[in-house]
Write an enzyme that holds these catalytic residues in place. Structure first.
Site, PDB file in Angstrom:
ATOM      1  N   GLU A 148     -11.385  67.077 -28.670  1.00 23.66           N
ATOM      2  CA  GLU A 148     -12.496  66.183 -28.330  1.00 23.66           C
ATOM      3  C   GLU A 148     -13.548  66.936 -27.509  1.00 23.66           C
ATOM      4  O   GLU A 148     -13.255  67.475 -26.456  1.00 23.66           O
ATOM      5  CB  GLU A 148     -11.960  64.999 -27.514  1.00 23.66           C
ATOM      6  N   ASP A 181      -8.724  59.077 -21.620  1.00 24.60           N
ATOM      7  CA  ASP A 181      -9.564  57.930 -21.237  1.00 24.60           C
ATOM      8  C   ASP A 181      -9.870  57.087 -22.471  1.00 24.60           C
ATOM      9  O   ASP A 181      -9.332  57.347 -23.553  1.00 24.60           O
ATOM     10  CB  ASP A 181     -10.845  58.407 -20.551  1.00 24.60           C
ATOM     11  N   ASP A 213     -12.545  56.742 -24.357  1.00 21.49           N
ATOM     12  CA  ASP A 213     -13.148  57.434 -25.496  1.00 21.49           C
ATOM     13  C   ASP A 213     -12.104  58.242 -26.253  1.00 21.49           C
ATOM     14  O   ASP A 213     -12.071  58.249 -27.484  1.00 21.49           O
ATOM     15  CB  ASP A 213     -14.261  58.372 -25.013  1.00 21.49           C
TER      16      ASP A 213
END
Ligand code: 28F
Length: 670
Positions: free
Chosen positions: A460, A535, A537
């Site tokens: 990510e 988290d 996201d």
């Protein structure tokens, strides 16, 4: 609604096979599946099924199921009452025969109840065999009768006439045997859910479920027919003191469709419904067919199937016949109606999108595939459903042009989406094929060309991607960074996403292609590792990735190629040593052991992958010697797929609740 006694005038003569109850106690699993909680609840279904069969025959319309203090179960129906007449040969009453002999009863004689579940309809004698205590009460012919049984079904006496009664029906109360069932604990919700489904299947049948386990007073249940009529001390009734639930569906299967669609937006007003007896041809059995359906604004479809009121989660012949007829009928309608601009020729999948349907058949001699009855095997069900449904659904489309328009419109949308998705897939493929070895520019590939050794980290964010690139073992580890926020696509179809650059990169990097041309042998990495921040996201990117793999690369999950990286949550310096904690509980555990010793060290909490330097990321998350990987199981991915639908779906209230429950920190705009 209860009809008069017209058919099945069977007395004691029709009982055929007689066998004692010993086999049931010796091998309970053979009769109820397990002696766990599922088997325990099965006892209730067995007793209930007999009441339901009475209702299905038109002889009863009111059933009450109660859990009593001490985990006794009491079931009452207002049917004809089990016959209590004495059999001239055996000198034993029908009631006693049914209660104490295996495989006794009209169900097996063939001339009793018209339809039954077959294998599972082993009945009340099995419950008796597996109970510590059972009491049967029968009201009929102006009187009421009772017989009790103990320790695996031994009668305490002959059937006794107790007194006068103007009621009709059967009441069975049983106490499961703790020698057989290690845990006796009934679940009210399980009972409610099972019996709700049953209520839809017999239109006009009322089912009341009462959880009286916590009822504070003594229950004199022999004084009343239905417990809910029990007069209470003072003003309050029993029902006002304990949980209870009543089901009654005038609409039968139509009501079930409304229930299934309760969170959905229907595309047309009318719920289609047909009920018909299909006459079997040349030696084939008659099949009773019932179908209801309605389309909603959704991508997926739900077909609920029953055979002889037994739920078939894997469908079977009736569902096959239904699908064939559905596709054919809608295509014929479009052709005949000659609707401008619509080419027709829908595939089976096109007409399934947004469909909610119930298919229920009843057959005298029923066959299931496998032991669990998950799938109907009786072949005559296929042609029966196909023929009955095709004919009446064609009529429905003719007679309800507005509903027809909505249904055809939905299929058109589905067809266009399918074609667009195929084009998108093809373009992904073309791109991969055309550019040959030209892998996405973002991909930092590994040196090894042997897939067994190679790993792909899907990371990510560009910055974490950069760190991972410098921290990795470039021989075997490839890095593909994904930009965040790829989920912010309004009601995205995954199909559409395949045209997104980000997802394309993943697909090309895998090397297997997608869809019809998928080839597992071309997989370039045997470990595909998703690495996201801990988290919201990160969670969303994980959901999207798992959904992508679940829908388009399921085989990779099944073969165990997909993993989720587990970066640590905390880093602790203890003198020269460095400790990493991967979960909150690891940290608290450590603190407990060392009496809060951590207070003196400098603790660092990682919020994201990007906060680690290359060395730390290697050590904690990437180094095969020390890292922790979570292998994705198919259930995890299936759950992600469900969550994805929820996030993207049209059930706005459900989506809102879901997001409120899950978004603790960040605000997400889905
Ligand atoms: C609480 C559980 O078991 N209800 C039942 C009936 C009614 C008849 C019946 C049952 C007789 C010879 C089998 C009555 N009158 N509820 C129940 N209600 N069984 S079980 O008959 C059983 C047959 O072989 C019944 C006339 N015919 C049938």
């Amino acid at each position: 609604m209860a009809k008069k006694e017209t058919k099945g005038n069977y007395g004691a003569e029709s009982i055929q096979v007689l066998e004692g109850l010993d086999p049931v106690r010796k091998r309970p699993g053979m009769y109820i599946g397990t002696t766990g909680l599922q088997g325990l609840h099965h006892l209730i279904w067995e007793i209930f099924d007999n009441s339901r069969d009475e209702a299905m025959g038109g002889f009863a319309d009111d059933i009450e199921v109660a859990i009593l203090p001490g985990n006794k179960i009491r079931v009452a129906d207002n049917g004809r009452g089990i016959p209590v007449d004495i059999h001239p040969k055996t000198k034993v009453s029908t009631l006693e025969t049914i209660m104490t002999t295996l495989h006794a009863g009209g169900k097996f004689g063939g001339d009793g109840y018209k339809f039954s579940g077959g294998l599972h309809g082993v009945g009340v004698s099995v419950v008796n065999a597996l109970s510590k205590k059972v009491r049967a009460v029968v009201h009929r012919d102006g009187a009421y009768y009772m017989q009790e049984y103990e320790n695996g079904g031994k009668p305490l006496s002959k059937v006794k006439k107790m007194g006068k009664s103007d009621k009709r029906g059967t009441i069975i109360t049983f106490e499961a045997d703790p020698l057989i069932f290690p845990k006796i604990e009934y679940d009210f919700k399980t009972i409610v859910n099972h019996l709700r489904q049953q209520a839809y299947l017999v239109r006009g049948m009322r089912i009341t479920i009462i959880d009286a386990r916590e009822y504070p007073d003594d229950i004199k249940d022999d004084k009343v027919f239905y417990l809910r009529e029990l007069p209470d001390i003072g003003e309050a009734s029993l029902l006002s003191k304990v949980p209870s639930q009543t089901f009654y569906f005038d609409g039968g299967l139509k009501s079930l469709i409304s229930f299934e669609n309760r969170h959905q937006k229907p595309l047309h007003k009318q719920i289609f419904y047909i009920e018909k007896e299909y006459k079997g041809q040349e030696g084939q059995q008659d099949v009773h067919v019932e179908v209801a359906l309605q389309y909603v604004d959704d991508i997926s479809s739900r077909i609920v199937a029953y055979a002889n009121n037994i739920y078939n989660p894997e469908g079977g012949m009736h569902v096959t016949g239904f699908k064939t007829a559905l596709t054919r009928t809608i295509n014929n309608y479009v052709k005949k109606a000659n609707i401008k601009g619509i080419e027709g020729n829908f595939t089976g999948d096109d007409v399934l999108e947004g469909l909610t349907a119930v298919v229920s058949v009843k057959i005298q001699e029923i066959q299931f595939e496998g032991q669990t009855k998950a799938k109907l095997g009786s072949v005559e069900a296929r042609s029966a459903v196909e023929s009955v449904f095709a004919e009446s659904f064609a009529e429905f489309l003719e007679e309800n042009p507005n509903d027809a328009k909505a249904i055809v419109g939905k299929a058109v949308l589905a067809m266009r989406a399918r074609k667009a998705a195929k084009a998108a897939k093809d373009s992904v493929l073309r791109k991969g094929a055309l550019e040959g070895m030209t892998l996405p520019g973002k991909l930092a590939d590994c040196q090894s060309k042997s897939a067994e050794d190679a790993e792909l980290f899907i990371v990510e964010g560009d910055s974490a991607g950069g760190t991972a690139k410098s921290g990795r073992d470039r021989k075997t580890q490839a890095i593909l960074p994904l930009r965040g926020k790829i989920l912010n696509v309004e009601r995205a179809r995954l199909d559409k996403m395949l045209s997104s650059e980000q997802i394309k990169n993943v697909v090309i990097a895998l090397g297997t292609a997608i869809g019809d041309t998928f080839d597992i042998n071309k997989l370039r990495y045997h470990k595909i590792i998703i690495a996201t921040d801990a988290d919201v996201d990160g969670e969303h990117i994980q959901t999207l990735m798992l959904t992508l793999f679940y829908r388009y690369f399921r085989e990779l999950i099944e073969r165990g190629h997909l993993y989720i990286a587990q970066p640590p949550l905390y880093k602790v310096k203890k003198g020269k040593n460095i400790l990493y904690f991967y979960t909150e509980s690891e940290k608290t555990e450590y603190e407990k052991k060392h009496k809060g010793a951590l207070g003196a060290d400098d603790i660092q909490r990682y919020k994201g992958l990007g906060e680690m330097n290359a060395e730390e990321l290697w050590e904690t998350t990437m180094d095969p010697e020390s890292r922790i990987l979570k292998q994705v199981r198919i259930e995890d991915a299936r759950e992600a797929d469900r969550v994805f639908d929820m996030l993207m779906g049209k059930d706005v209230p459900a989506r809102k609740t879901f997001i409120q429950n899950h978004a603790k920190e960040a605000t997400i705009d889905v």
